[in-house]
Design an enzyme around this catalytic site. Sequence first.
Site, short mmCIF file in Angstrom:
data_model
loop_
_atom_site.label_atom_id
_atom_site.label_comp_id
_atom_site.label_asym_id
_atom_site.label_seq_id
_atom_site.Cartn_x
_atom_site.Cartn_y
_atom_site.Cartn_z
N GLY A 1 0.82 -1.21 0.00
CA GLY A 1 0.00 0.00 0.00
C GLY A 1 0.85 1.25 0.00
O GLY A 1 2.02 1.21 -0.38
N HIS B 1 4.99 2.37 -7.72
CA HIS B 1 4.06 1.24 -7.81
C HIS B 1 3.23 1.33 -9.10
O HIS B 1 3.01 0.34 -9.79
CB HIS B 1 3.07 1.26 -6.65
CG HIS B 1 3.69 1.09 -5.30
ND1 HIS B 1 3.74 2.09 -4.37
CD2 HIS B 1 4.29 0.02 -4.73
CE1 HIS B 1 4.32 1.66 -3.27
NE2 HIS B 1 4.68 0.41 -3.46
N GLU C 1 13.26 -2.30 -9.32
CA GLU C 1 14.70 -2.50 -9.13
C GLU C 1 15.26 -1.65 -8.00
O GLU C 1 16.41 -1.79 -7.63
CB GLU C 1 15.45 -2.21 -10.43
CG GLU C 1 15.27 -3.31 -11.46
CD GLU C 1 16.05 -3.05 -12.74
OE1 GLU C 1 16.62 -1.95 -12.88
OE2 GLU C 1 16.05 -3.94 -13.60
#
Length: 256
Positions: A33, A39, A150
């Site tokens: 979250g 994201h 990454e």
Amino acid sequence: MKIIKTPAQFKKVKKVTVTFLKNKTIGFVPTMGALHDGHLSLVRRSLKENDFTAVSIFVNPVQFNDKKDFNNYPNTLKQDIAKLKKANVDFLFLPRFKDIYPDKYRYRIIENSLSRLLCGAFRPGHFDGVLTIVMKLFNIIGADRAYFGEKDYQQYMLVKDMAEAFFHKTAVIGCPTAREKDGLAISSRNLRLSPEQRKIAPELYRILKSAKNEKEAVSLLRKKGFSPEYVEEMSGRRLAAAWLGKVRLIDNVKIR
Ligand code: PAF
């Protein structure tokens, strides 16, 4: 977007959608979250490469070696759901602890080499918790591809190797670190930086790119006000963790 709360529900929904529509692929982005552009870049990649995309939000207590860190972890669920809906995600998996750990964490995945180094040397048990939750989520979602940033390069390597070691069907895909305009790797922890620290923070990336070697990087970081935990080179990358006040930042760059 379907919001699904238990592994059994996920199985059912998948059966009547992904499995029903034969030869369709599913991409998966696991998260805790507090969703940010990093994201969302993983979500966009999954949407592009798969017919369906599932995202999970689960703040996994067993990967926090520091209880305070767990208790202070930001909860922005309402905004997260809005962002995922807007992005056109198909499934949001939102389990509770008891759904995911019916065994109360009696069973775990332990890697005995890389997980002890770098971040693992400073965060005992952290990667056991990460690998265990990722294996559980992989088994529940049964995705064709899973996407990892990454920025957490050690996590990405450990998950990729785990999937191969256990012949998992999910392909683990590493995606380039999303950065602010000044180079700072995007992280939910950046919000905890004071305005003064926020100005210094991009130096981590700059120094990792420009230092002649690890020793020089450590000394340059100290000069800028960081307390470095480590700067090390491995698998063609230069990786580091460093504190700015009470905020721990990590980053890594490809070695030329
Ligand atoms: O990178 C993260 O956010 C977490 O470590 C992950 C992969 C979602 C497992 O809890």
